[in-house]
Design a protein around this motif. Structure first.
Motif, mmCIF file in Angstrom:
data_model
loop_
_atom_site.group_PDB
_atom_site.id
_atom_site.type_symbol
_atom_site.label_atom_id
_atom_site.label_comp_id
_atom_site.label_asym_id
_atom_site.label_seq_id
_atom_site.Cartn_x
_atom_site.Cartn_y
_atom_site.Cartn_z
ATOM 1 N N THR A 116 0.823 -1.206 0.000
ATOM 2 C CA THR A 116 0.000 0.000 0.000
ATOM 3 C C THR A 116 0.856 1.254 0.000
ATOM 4 N N HIS A 117 0.271 2.360 -0.445
ATOM 5 C CA HIS A 117 0.921 3.656 -0.306
ATOM 6 C C HIS A 117 0.206 4.476 0.770
ATOM 7 N N ASP A 118 -0.716 3.828 1.504
ATOM 8 C CA ASP A 118 -1.497 4.530 2.524
ATOM 9 C C ASP A 118 -1.026 4.083 3.911
ATOM 10 N N LEU A 119 -0.383 4.995 4.615
ATOM 11 C CA LEU A 119 0.181 4.660 5.921
ATOM 12 C C LEU A 119 -0.885 4.186 6.903
ATOM 13 N N GLN A 120 -2.101 4.708 6.753
ATOM 14 C CA GLN A 120 -3.156 4.309 7.696
ATOM 15 C C GLN A 120 -3.571 2.848 7.501
ATOM 16 N N ASP A 121 -3.435 2.339 6.262
ATOM 17 C CA ASP A 121 -3.691 0.901 6.057
ATOM 18 C C ASP A 121 -2.761 0.112 6.965
ATOM 19 N N ILE A 122 -1.494 0.498 6.949
ATOM 20 C CA ILE A 122 -0.491 -0.228 7.744
ATOM 21 C C ILE A 122 -0.775 -0.021 9.230
ATOM 22 N N GLU A 123 -1.015 1.240 9.607
ATOM 23 C CA GLU A 123 -1.242 1.542 11.021
ATOM 24 C C GLU A 123 -2.413 0.769 11.587
ATOM 25 N N GLN A 124 -3.483 0.681 10.799
ATOM 26 C CA GLN A 124 -4.692 0.073 11.332
ATOM 27 C C GLN A 124 -4.727 -1.442 11.178
ATOM 28 N N LEU A 125 -3.863 -1.977 10.321
ATOM 29 C CA LEU A 125 -3.982 -3.417 10.053
ATOM 30 C C LEU A 125 -2.758 -4.245 10.417
ATOM 31 N N CYS A 126 -1.571 -3.664 10.322
ATOM 32 C CA CYS A 126 -0.372 -4.508 10.373
ATOM 33 C C CYS A 126 0.462 -4.267 11.629
#
Ligand SMILES: Nc1ncnc2c1ncn2[C@@H]1O[C@H](COP(=O)(O)OP(=O)(O)OP(=O)(O)O)[C@@H](O)[C@H]1O
Length: 333
Positions: A207-217
């Motif tokens: 992803t290029h969306d930091l919030q995807d990472i923050e909220q999922l990983c």
């Protein structure tokens, strides 16, 4: 527990030919993946990020068996993907945010029926998975709509359902929230979280969306020029790059720059002030302090964008990867 995904010094070199004149061609090699090693345990949710051209899609394509590695060893569920692509296909799901696996002119439900047959999914399991996806991804009103008429967010939810009908143990997601509005992003992320916690599905997310990472990983891997540069928690990534988040504070009236420890004012515009603070820290104590000492009207937190975090991290590392020793080894061809 045995790892579900295993890469040991995996390489992918592309031979590229370029026309440089009449009957003249130049041959060049592109080292898209340059000796990458990592493992992913069953049930992990891992972010796989890096700048454009870093080698993320090439890795995912090798994990699905679409591309054969030029060197190294790669296994998914104990299977060599490029040798047993069909056998592996029953155990993995793939979603490419920028492309659809659905049939463009057919109603959504017809794509699912085709997948039911293609993957030879037992009827009861197909029904159960379809019902679950329809409910959680809110697809009921969309099933009879041709895919080309769906909005991007609707199509994405349709694609995620399609990737899950055959109960894959691992899901590769390439930009699953690209171009989606805030509500659609929240729906997709909520669904993925539930899928992972309830079914234990392993997820590898690009992803290029930091919030995807923050909220999922809980874990993130950063690659650059085909090499692993970082493998660890997101907070660690912020620490390495010394990245910063921003508090946007609206006061009742214009005042001098706010003075509190661990944050510095970077901009003042009338009663609005911007304060930078380390992204690895929490905003809560800063907010409490500002609320106690200043006439606060409103406040929001802005995340750094992922490109900035990666760029700062890569800059602070120079050319040396921050990773366990085996990941720092030179590629073996
Ligand atoms: N089929 C191919 N033939 C030649 N070169 C390729 C091929 N596929 C990828 N490359 C090159 O390999 C490198 C890695 O590309 P890749 O698509 O894996 O990057 P990426 O990290 O997914 O980038 P992005 O974030 O832009 O999607 C790039 O230099 C790209 O030009």
């Amino acid at each position: 527990m045995d790892p579900f995904i295993e890469l040991d010094r995996v390489e992918k070199v592309f031979d590229v030919r370029r026309k440089t004149g009449f009957l003249k061609r130049e041959r060049r090699q592109v080292r898209a993946v340059d000796g990458i090693s990592f493992t992913v345990a069953p049930g992990e949710m891992v972010g796989y990020i890096g700048p454009n051209g870093a080698g993320k899609s090439t890795t995912i394509k090798m994990l699905t068996g679409i591309l054969t590695p030029s060197g190294g060893r790669l296994r998914v569920a104990g299977i060599d993907p490029s040798r047993e692509r069909t056998r592996l296909a029953h155990r993995i799901g793939v979603v490419f945010g920028q492309r659809t696996t659905l049939w463009w002119d057919l109603p959504l439900i017809d794509s699912y029926k085709l997948m039911h047959r293609m993957y030879r999914i037992p009827d009861a399991r197909y029904r159960e998975n379809l019902d679950r996806c329809v409910e959680l991804l809110e697809l009921a009103d969309l099933l009879d709509v041709p895919v080309r008429q769906l909005s991007l967010g609707q199509r994405m939810r349709g694609d995620i359902a399609a990737a899950l009908l055959h109960d894959p143990e691992v899901l590769y997601l390439d930009e699953p929230t690209i171009g989606l509005d805030v509500m659609s992003k929240a729906k997709v992320r909520g669904f993925l979280r539930e899928l992972n916690s309830e079914r234990g599905t392993t997820v590898l997310l690009t992803t290029h969306d930091l919030q995807d990472i923050e909220q999922l990983c809980s874990r993130v891997m950063v690659i650059d020029h085909g090499r692993m540069m970082y493998d660890g928690p997101l907070t660690g990534l912020h620490e390495v790059g010394e990245s910063e988040r921003t508090l946007v504070v609206d006061l009742e009236r214009e005042l001098g720059p706010i003075e509190i420890p661990d944050a510095r004012v970077v901009k003042v515009e009338g009663p609005r002030q911007w304060l930078a603070f380390p992204a690895s820290g929490s905003a809560a104590p800063l907010v409490a302090r500002i609320a106690a000492e200043y006439p606060l009207v409103d406040l929001s937190v802005r995340e750094p964008d992922i490109e900035a975090v990666i760029a700062k991290m890569l800059h602070s590392l120079g050319d040396s990867p921050k990773s366990p020793p085996e990941q720092a080894e030179e590629a073996v061809s």
